[in-house]
Design a protein around this motif. Structure first.
Motif, PDB file in Angstrom:
ATOM      1  N   ILE A   1       1.838 -10.571 -29.001  1.00  0.00           N
ATOM      2  CA  ILE A   1       2.210 -11.918 -28.525  1.00  0.00           C
ATOM      3  C   ILE A   1       1.123 -12.911 -28.941  1.00  0.00           C
ATOM      4  CG2 ILE A   1       2.653 -13.364 -26.485  1.00  0.00           C
ATOM      5  CD1 ILE A   1       4.867 -11.363 -26.704  1.00  0.00           C
ATOM      6  N   GLU A   2      -0.129 -12.523 -28.744  1.00  0.00           N
ATOM      7  CA  GLU A   2      -1.249 -13.439 -29.048  1.00  0.00           C
ATOM      8  C   GLU A   2      -1.364 -13.718 -30.545  1.00  0.00           C
ATOM      9  OE1 GLU A   2      -4.641 -11.778 -26.813  1.00  0.00           O
ATOM     10  OE2 GLU A   2      -4.209 -13.323 -25.303  1.00  0.00           O
ATOM     11  N   SER A   3      -0.997 -12.755 -31.362  1.00  0.00           N
ATOM     12  CA  SER A   3      -1.099 -12.969 -32.808  1.00  0.00           C
ATOM     13  C   SER A   3      -0.123 -14.056 -33.269  1.00  0.00           C
ATOM     14  CB  SER A   3      -0.848 -11.657 -33.561  1.00  0.00           C
ATOM     15  OG  SER A   3       0.523 -11.327 -33.519  1.00  0.00           O
ATOM     16  N   VAL A   4       0.915 -14.294 -32.491  1.00  0.00           N
ATOM     17  CA  VAL A   4       1.900 -15.318 -32.855  1.00  0.00           C
ATOM     18  C   VAL A   4       1.685 -16.622 -32.091  1.00  0.00           C
ATOM     19  CG1 VAL A   4       4.363 -15.905 -32.724  1.00  0.00           C
ATOM     20  CG2 VAL A   4       3.660 -13.630 -33.495  1.00  0.00           C
ATOM     21  N   ALA A   5       1.350 -16.524 -30.802  1.00  0.00           N
ATOM     22  CA  ALA A   5       1.339 -17.724 -29.948  1.00  0.00           C
ATOM     23  C   ALA A   5      -0.050 -18.110 -29.449  1.00  0.00           C
ATOM     24  CB  ALA A   5       2.273 -17.501 -28.761  1.00  0.00           C
ATOM     25  N   GLY A   6      -1.080 -17.411 -29.905  1.00  0.00           N
ATOM     26  CA  GLY A   6      -2.431 -17.721 -29.426  1.00  0.00           C
ATOM     27  C   GLY A   6      -2.686 -17.077 -28.072  1.00  0.00           C
ATOM     28  N   PRO A   7      -3.837 -17.420 -27.436  1.00  0.00           N
ATOM     29  CA  PRO A   7      -4.243 -16.766 -26.194  1.00  0.00           C
ATOM     30  C   PRO A   7      -3.182 -16.892 -25.101  1.00  0.00           C
ATOM     31  CG  PRO A   7      -5.984 -18.198 -27.021  1.00  0.00           C
ATOM     32  CD  PRO A   7      -4.778 -18.446 -27.877  1.00  0.00           C
ATOM     33  N   VAL A   8      -3.002 -15.844 -24.332  1.00  0.00           N
ATOM     34  CA  VAL A   8      -2.012 -15.866 -23.252  1.00  0.00           C
ATOM     35  C   VAL A   8      -2.696 -15.619 -21.914  1.00  0.00           C
ATOM     36  CG1 VAL A   8      -0.261 -14.924 -24.799  1.00  0.00           C
ATOM     37  CG2 VAL A   8      -1.484 -13.388 -23.249  1.00  0.00           C
ATOM     38  N   LYS A   9      -1.993 -16.016 -20.851  1.00  0.00           N
ATOM     39  CA  LYS A   9      -2.440 -15.654 -19.501  1.00  0.00           C
ATOM     40  C   LYS A   9      -1.531 -14.544 -19.004  1.00  0.00           C
ATOM     41  CE  LYS A   9      -3.837 -20.327 -18.332  1.00  0.00           C
ATOM     42  NZ  LYS A   9      -3.347 -21.565 -17.693  1.00  0.00           N
ATOM     43  N   LEU A  10      -2.107 -13.725 -18.147  1.00  0.00           N
ATOM     44  CA  LEU A  10      -1.327 -12.640 -17.568  1.00  0.00           C
ATOM     45  C   LEU A  10      -1.020 -13.005 -16.122  1.00  0.00           C
ATOM     46  CD1 LEU A  10      -0.623 -10.043 -19.055  1.00  0.00           C
ATOM     47  CD2 LEU A  10      -2.509  -8.934 -17.861  1.00  0.00           C
ATOM     48  N   MET A  11       0.247 -13.034 -15.774  1.00  0.00           N
ATOM     49  CA  MET A  11       0.642 -13.344 -14.401  1.00  0.00           C
ATOM     50  C   MET A  11       0.123 -12.241 -13.478  1.00  0.00           C
ATOM     51  SD  MET A  11       2.808 -15.614 -13.159  1.00  0.00           S
ATOM     52  CE  MET A  11       4.005 -15.865 -11.864  1.00  0.00           C
ATOM     53  N   PRO A  12      -0.598 -12.598 -12.432  1.00  0.00           N
ATOM     54  CA  PRO A  12      -1.078 -11.545 -11.526  1.00  0.00           C
ATOM     55  C   PRO A  12       0.096 -10.894 -10.799  1.00  0.00           C
ATOM     56  CG  PRO A  12      -1.574 -13.712 -10.643  1.00  0.00           C
ATOM     57  CD  PRO A  12      -0.966 -13.942 -11.988  1.00  0.00           C
ATOM     58  N   PHE A  13       0.001  -9.598 -10.592  1.00  0.00           N
ATOM     59  CA  PHE A  13       1.098  -8.890  -9.927  1.00  0.00           C
ATOM     60  C   PHE A  13       1.062  -9.177  -8.441  1.00  0.00           C
ATOM     61  CE2 PHE A  13       0.003  -5.936 -13.500  1.00  0.00           C
ATOM     62  CZ  PHE A  13       0.856  -6.596 -14.346  1.00  0.00           C
ATOM     63  N   SER A  14       2.236  -9.242  -7.876  1.00  0.00           N
ATOM     64  CA  SER A  14       2.298  -9.625  -6.475  1.00  0.00           C
ATOM     65  C   SER A  14       3.440  -8.894  -5.796  1.00  0.00           C
ATOM     66  CB  SER A  14       2.535 -11.126  -6.390  1.00  0.00           C
ATOM     67  OG  SER A  14       3.030 -11.452  -5.122  1.00  0.00           O
ATOM     68  N   SER A  15       3.237  -8.572  -4.544  1.00  0.00           N
ATOM     69  CA  SER A  15       4.316  -7.928  -3.809  1.00  0.00           C
ATOM     70  C   SER A  15       4.998  -8.925  -2.890  1.00  0.00           C
ATOM     71  CB  SER A  15       3.767  -6.763  -2.982  1.00  0.00           C
ATOM     72  OG  SER A  15       2.718  -7.227  -2.186  1.00  0.00           O
ATOM     73  N   SER A  16       4.535 -10.158  -2.878  1.00  0.00           N
ATOM     74  CA  SER A  16       5.084 -11.084  -1.896  1.00  0.00           C
ATOM     75  C   SER A  16       5.514 -12.417  -2.489  1.00  0.00           C
ATOM     76  CB  SER A  16       4.032 -11.358  -0.818  1.00  0.00           C
ATOM     77  OG  SER A  16       2.882 -11.904  -1.429  1.00  0.00           O
ATOM     78  N   ASN A  17       5.278 -12.628  -3.757  1.00  0.00           N
ATOM     79  CA  ASN A  17       5.583 -13.918  -4.354  1.00  0.00           C
ATOM     80  C   ASN A  17       6.990 -13.927  -4.929  1.00  0.00           C
ATOM     81  OD1 ASN A  17       5.782 -16.229  -5.797  1.00  0.00           O
ATOM     82  ND2 ASN A  17       4.107 -15.773  -7.223  1.00  0.00           N
ATOM     83  N   PRO A  18       7.933 -14.566  -4.243  1.00  0.00           N
ATOM     84  CA  PRO A  18       9.312 -14.507  -4.713  1.00  0.00           C
ATOM     85  C   PRO A  18       9.522 -15.265  -6.020  1.00  0.00           C
ATOM     86  CG  PRO A  18       9.118 -15.943  -2.801  1.00  0.00           C
ATOM     87  CD  PRO A  18       7.757 -15.384  -3.058  1.00  0.00           C
ATOM     88  N   LYS A  19       8.527 -16.045  -6.455  1.00  0.00           N
ATOM     89  CA  LYS A  19       8.658 -16.713  -7.749  1.00  0.00           C
ATOM     90  C   LYS A  19       8.521 -15.716  -8.893  1.00  0.00           C
ATOM     91  CE  LYS A  19       7.726 -20.650  -9.855  1.00  0.00           C
ATOM     92  NZ  LYS A  19       6.831 -21.623 -10.460  1.00  0.00           N
TER      93      LYS A  19
END
Ligand code: TXA
Ligand code: MG
Length: 318
Positions: free
Chosen positions: A196-214
């Motif tokens: 992914i980064e080789s195409v779109a540059g640096p990425v962020k990783l969404m933190p895993f969550s057990s309670s975030n309905p988003k």
């Protein structure tokens, strides 16, 4: 039990009639229905026993079709689409109003991907509507990578399983969102972070969550077989757990302390692509054995290894 076959005409007819069927993709089998038919969508949630706050992925066959479903196509998303579609990439994009809230759980973004599996691409070409398809497993359980996996658990609830054989990739798609030019990985999967980064540059990783309905796909305990899974160095774990009651899923090598019929090796060839293909298959097979606990070893933390370890960690979460 469901009928299993390769009949696209039959699959098409069932889908046109609002039925829900299983389809192969290169990642895992999906439980598919007409993305524009509210009753079919509702049936998917019912068959999977899936909570309505967990949105679905729309599957279609060309980028032109994707554009009909969304309002804007950010540049970085378009670059990723060009690079990885058809393939195990899902993009989160701003939806057109006609896409039902049932699909997106009320979110403004819709998850879309173009899968690579030839039979399913033929089916999508033959239809005049896109398909929503979550993984074809009961909610929270390990995803299916063979028609038989689907039949074992959902066969009594659906009429047909389109048989594409074993899934090439074996773990779900990588889910990527683009917000204000930031590229965010919402779920690690079949396309590595590096790619992914080789195409779109640096990425962020969404933190895993057990309670975030988003971020419902990020539920901490997910992909879990029925049996307890403990993750760690197998040699160390065997000091703590009785070797007569455990099964072992190791990365590359068998161990001496446990009989071979209770051991599986993810990748004797040392390739992470092989480990990904085997992961869910082996978790399911171990789940059926007469053991109390599955001891599993993390794989190297690079390439597809991140997604594999993510699934193992969540299988082990209580
Ligand atoms: O490889 C795959 O992606 C497979 C095959 C069948 O395509 N599908 C799959 O679907 O894994 P499912 O429903 O098991 O997982 C989709 C994930 C869910 O965790 C859901 O929360 C997340 O995608 N998702 C869907 N729409 C979203 C959105 N608008 N925003 C954030 N997450 C979303
Ligand atoms: Mg799933």
């Amino acid at each position: 039990m469901a009928a299993i076959g390769t009949d696209i005409v039959k699959a098409k007819e069932l889908l046109i009639n609002g039925e829900v069927i299983a389809i192969p993709t290169e990642t895992v089998y999906g439980l598919a229905g007409n993305a524009l038919n509210a009753a079919a969508i509702a049936k998917i949630f019912e068959v999977k026993n899936r909570p309505s706050f967990d949105p679905l992925i729309i599957h279609t066959h060309t980028i032109d079709e994707v554009k009909k479903l969304i309002k804007t196509f950010p540049e970085k998303a378009a670059l990723l689409a060009e690079a990885f579609w058809p393939g195990p990439l899902t993009l989160l994009l701003h939806k057109q109003d006609f896409i039902s809230d049932l699909v997106t759980s009320g979110l403004e973004t819709v998850a879309i991907r173009i899968p690579k599996q030839p039979l399913t691409l033929d089916l999508l070409r033959a239809l005049d509507f896109p398909l929503v398809a979550p993984s074809a497993n009961p909610f929270g359980y390990v995803s299916p990578t063979l028609p038989q996996h689907v039949n074992d658990q959902l066969g009594s609830k659906i009429p047909y399983i389109l048989d594409g054989g074993p899934c090439d990739v074996g773990i779900e798609s990588t889910i990527v969102g683009v917000e204000n030019d930031d590229v965010i990985i919402h779920r690690l999967g079949g396309i590595s972070r590096e790619d992914i980064e080789s195409v779109a540059g640096p990425v962020k990783l969404m933190p895993f969550s057990s309670s975030n309905p988003k971020a419902p796909g990020m539920l901490k305990s997910h992909y879990s077989p029925g049996k307890k899974v403990v993750l760690g160095n197998i040699g160390e774990l065997l000091k703590k757990y009785n070797p007569t009651r455990v099964g072992v899923i190791a990365y590359q090598k068998f161990v001496d302390e446990v009989p071979r019929d209770r051991q599986m090796v993810l990748a004797e060839d040392g390739r992470l692509t092989t480990a990904a293909q085997n992961l869910f298959l082996m978790l399911r097979a171990m789940d059926k054995k007469d053991i109390d606990i599955i001891l599993a070893e993390p794989v190297p933390e690079r390439g597809l290894g991140l997604a594999i370890n993510d699934r193992l960690t969540r299988a082990a979460a209580e």
